[in-house]
Enzyme design. Structure first.
Site, mmCIF file in Angstrom:
data_model
loop_
_atom_site.group_PDB
_atom_site.id
_atom_site.type_symbol
_atom_site.label_atom_id
_atom_site.label_comp_id
_atom_site.label_asym_id
_atom_site.label_seq_id
_atom_site.Cartn_x
_atom_site.Cartn_y
_atom_site.Cartn_z
ATOM 1 N N HIS A 1 43.474 42.024 23.014
ATOM 2 C CA HIS A 1 44.698 42.697 23.451
ATOM 3 C C HIS A 1 44.335 44.120 23.910
ATOM 4 O O HIS A 1 43.519 44.787 23.281
ATOM 5 C CB HIS A 1 45.686 42.850 22.289
ATOM 6 C CG HIS A 1 46.346 41.582 21.846
ATOM 7 N ND1 HIS A 1 46.196 40.357 22.461
ATOM 8 C CD2 HIS A 1 47.202 41.365 20.797
ATOM 9 C CE1 HIS A 1 46.921 39.447 21.826
ATOM 10 N NE2 HIS A 1 47.539 40.023 20.817
ATOM 11 N N CYS B 1 49.094 41.487 15.228
ATOM 12 C CA CYS B 1 47.839 41.886 15.885
ATOM 13 C C CYS B 1 47.983 43.158 16.726
ATOM 14 O O CYS B 1 47.112 44.036 16.709
ATOM 15 C CB CYS B 1 47.323 40.732 16.749
ATOM 16 S SG CYS B 1 48.596 39.873 17.676
ATOM 17 N N LYS C 1 58.541 44.163 16.090
ATOM 18 C CA LYS C 1 57.508 44.108 15.037
ATOM 19 C C LYS C 1 56.642 45.354 15.116
ATOM 20 O O LYS C 1 56.331 45.980 14.106
ATOM 21 C CB LYS C 1 56.614 42.866 15.226
ATOM 22 C CG LYS C 1 57.253 41.557 14.801
ATOM 23 C CD LYS C 1 56.291 40.410 15.091
ATOM 24 C CE LYS C 1 56.993 39.074 14.919
ATOM 25 N NZ LYS C 1 56.152 37.942 15.351
HETATM 26 N N1 LIG Z 1 46.516 34.189 17.157
HETATM 27 C C1 LIG Z 1 46.654 35.477 16.856
HETATM 28 O O1 LIG Z 1 46.093 36.390 17.484
HETATM 29 C C2 LIG Z 1 47.486 35.864 15.700
HETATM 30 C C3 LIG Z 1 47.433 37.187 15.305
HETATM 31 C C4 LIG Z 1 48.207 37.591 14.233
HETATM 32 C C5 LIG Z 1 48.996 36.670 13.603
HETATM 33 N N2 LIG Z 1 49.036 35.367 13.996
HETATM 34 C C6 LIG Z 1 49.860 34.446 13.223
HETATM 35 O O2 LIG Z 1 49.022 33.505 12.577
HETATM 36 C C7 LIG Z 1 49.689 32.261 12.430
HETATM 37 C C8 LIG Z 1 48.842 31.145 13.027
HETATM 38 O O3 LIG Z 1 48.519 31.459 14.335
HETATM 39 P P1 LIG Z 1 47.422 30.678 15.165
HETATM 40 O O4 LIG Z 1 47.323 31.466 16.419
HETATM 41 O O5 LIG Z 1 46.195 30.414 14.381
HETATM 42 O O6 LIG Z 1 48.175 29.267 15.455
HETATM 43 P P2 LIG Z 1 47.553 27.829 15.808
HETATM 44 O O7 LIG Z 1 46.255 27.962 16.498
HETATM 45 O O8 LIG Z 1 48.652 27.098 16.478
HETATM 46 O O9 LIG Z 1 47.281 27.159 14.365
HETATM 47 C C9 LIG Z 1 48.326 26.824 13.485
HETATM 48 C C10 LIG Z 1 47.737 26.330 12.176
HETATM 49 O O10 LIG Z 1 48.823 26.046 11.279
HETATM 50 C C11 LIG Z 1 48.699 24.717 10.807
HETATM 51 N N3 LIG Z 1 49.989 24.103 10.548
HETATM 52 C C12 LIG Z 1 51.009 23.923 11.429
HETATM 53 N N4 LIG Z 1 52.021 23.261 10.817
HETATM 54 C C13 LIG Z 1 51.624 23.025 9.558
HETATM 55 C C14 LIG Z 1 52.209 22.362 8.452
HETATM 56 N N5 LIG Z 1 53.423 21.815 8.520
HETATM 57 N N6 LIG Z 1 51.509 22.285 7.295
HETATM 58 C C15 LIG Z 1 50.280 22.843 7.202
HETATM 59 N N7 LIG Z 1 49.659 23.465 8.220
HETATM 60 C C16 LIG Z 1 50.325 23.560 9.385
HETATM 61 C C17 LIG Z 1 47.987 23.975 11.939
HETATM 62 O O11 LIG Z 1 47.436 22.782 11.423
HETATM 63 P P3 LIG Z 1 47.207 21.480 12.401
HETATM 64 O O12 LIG Z 1 45.976 21.792 13.199
HETATM 65 O O13 LIG Z 1 47.027 20.408 11.414
HETATM 66 O O14 LIG Z 1 48.426 21.378 13.253
HETATM 67 C C18 LIG Z 1 46.946 25.023 12.324
HETATM 68 O O15 LIG Z 1 45.887 25.020 11.393
HETATM 69 C C19 LIG Z 1 51.039 32.462 13.088
HETATM 70 O O16 LIG Z 1 51.949 32.859 12.077
HETATM 71 C C20 LIG Z 1 50.803 33.599 14.035
HETATM 72 O O17 LIG Z 1 51.972 34.294 14.353
HETATM 73 C C21 LIG Z 1 48.282 34.948 15.022
#
Ligand SMILES: NC(=O)c1ccc[n+]([C@@H]2O[C@H](COP(=O)([O-])OP(=O)(O)OC[C@H]3O[C@@H](n4cnc5c(N)ncnc54)[C@H](OP(=O)(O)O)[C@@H]3O)[C@@H](O)[C@H]2O)c1
Length: 339
Positions: A244, A131, A215
């Site tokens: 951000h 991001c 990164k």
């Molecule tokens: N947030 C940001 O601004 C942002 C920006 C760029 C990149 N990212 C990247 O995007 C990814 C997700 O981030 P997020 O912020 O959305 O995290 P989050 O809110 O914690 O959500 C994680 C998601 O992954 C799922 N998950 C976790 N373990 C799993 C498994 N074993 N099998 C299938 N699904 C699973 C969770 O499902 P459950 O609800 O069932 O646990 C949930 O849907 C990460 O790689 C992060 O680094 C995030």
């Protein structure tokens, strides 16, 4: 493609980013003929809305991608490392939001306003950058093209939504606990995040930088396809929920005045210039939250180097920094027939 669109899966659909990916597909009217919402076993029984209907969340499994043409992944690097190749093998095009594949030479790393053509060379997986990188390269691309950039020094001020939904909850409950005079609980961050900030995003590496900082450096060089750009980042977590902010100083190959930079940025895709500091007009995260643009202000000469320029850049990290960028990549594929 069926008559009315593509069958699309969202992996991590219950998360901060995945949930928004579903909404952005709907908002941008992406041609979806069927949607599959995937998450962990913890989410079995949940439903999520898409185009006025509720869809049951399914548990991610090896056979989840049969008949799926596009999968947007946002369930963390470990899941992407295992399941993105499985999906690609099944003929699904994956746009992956985790860091798992970003630096793989075979995987394009794409910001549609910056290097859209890179998406066309995919072999099944395309990576969405970090991001903090996305908003920085969107703001710097017009300047890079006009006068070249040899060095970037950036300090970020990053919202807790960048760590996911549990981090948003941690900030909210710490604020409320402090206001009510209760002990705070801390699970996600190494320090209290309410009324605090810390220069620590991801693990620290042997070179003294943390993962987020590296990164930003490595991804910027890959996206600009320029191994020579020097990047020194300091990434800071602050108690903001969405958006951000970045203080960026660049050293360009040829001199560019703040006026010239402002004019270039005003017509740049995805960029909005807000730069009237005497009237307190500059980008702030509360205003950027919920939008898809990258906002730039405080553009001024950096007098400490020969061709220096300083600026302030703000964007919604979960939208342009993640979900919107992923859907825009899918739109490039759609337009070029690479889906
Ligand atoms: N947030 C940001 O601004 C942002 C920006 C760029 C990149 N990212 C990247 O995007 C990814 C997700 O981030 P997020 O912020 O959305 O995290 P989050 O809110 O914690 O959500 C994680 C998601 O992954 C799922 N998950 C976790 N373990 C799993 C498994 N074993 N099998 C299938 N699904 C699973 C969770 O499902 P459950 O609800 O069932 O646990 C949930 O849907 C990460 O790689 C992060 O680094 C995030």
């Amino acid at each position: 493609m069926t008559n009315n669109g593509f069958r699309v899966a969202v992996v991590g659909a219950t998360g901060a980013v995945g949930n928004l990916m579903v909404k952005v597909l709907e908002e941008r009217n992406f041609p979806v003929s069927g949607i599959k919402l995937l998450a962990s076993a913890r989410s079995i029984g949940k439903t999520l809305p898409f185009r006025g209907r509720q869809f049951a969340v399914e548990e991610l499994a090896e056979n989840s991608f049969e008949g799926i043409q596009l999968a947007l992944f946002s369930a963390g690097g470990a899941i992407s490392r295992i399941f993105a190749p499985i999906a690609a093998q099944a003929g699904t095009v994956v746009v992956d939001n985790s860091s798992a594949w970003r630096m793989d030479p075979q995987v394009p790393l794409v910001v549609p306003e910056v290097n859209p053509r890179a998406a066309l060379s995919h072999s099944g997986i395309i990576a969405n950058p970090n991001c903090s990188t996305i908003q920085m390269v969107v703001a710097l691309k017009p300047i890079y093209d006009a006068v070249g950039i040899r060095r970037i020094v950036v300090t970020t001020f990053q919202a807790v939504s960048g760590t996911g939904k549990r981090a948003i909850e941690e900030l909210r409950s710490q604020v409320s606990d402090i206001m009510c005079g209760r002990e705070i609980a801390r699970q996600i961050y190494p320090h209290q995040i309410a009324f605090n900030c810390f220069p620590h995003i991801g693990s620290f590496l042997d070179n003294g930088f943390c993962e987020e900082e590296m990164k930003m450096a490595n991804e910027t060089r890959k996206i600009f396809d320029d191994a020579q750009i020097g990047v020194c980042a300091t990434t800071v977590r602050i108690p903001v929920i969405y958006g951000h902010s970045e203080s960026i100083n660049i050293e360009t190959d040829r001199k560019i005045s703040p006026e010239e930079a402002r004019e270039l940025l005003k017509t740049a895709p995805g960029v909005i210039v807000i730069d009237d500091p005497s009237n307190a007009a500059y980008p702030v995260p509360l205003n950027a939250a919920g939008t898809d643009d990258t906002f730039v202000g405080r553009i001024r000469t950096d007098p400490s180097v020969e061709n220096g320029l300083a600026m302030w850049v703000v964007a919604d990290n979960v939208r342009k920094g993640a979900a919107t960028n992923a859907v825009q990549i899918a739109e490039i594929l759609l337009k070029s027939g690479r889906l």
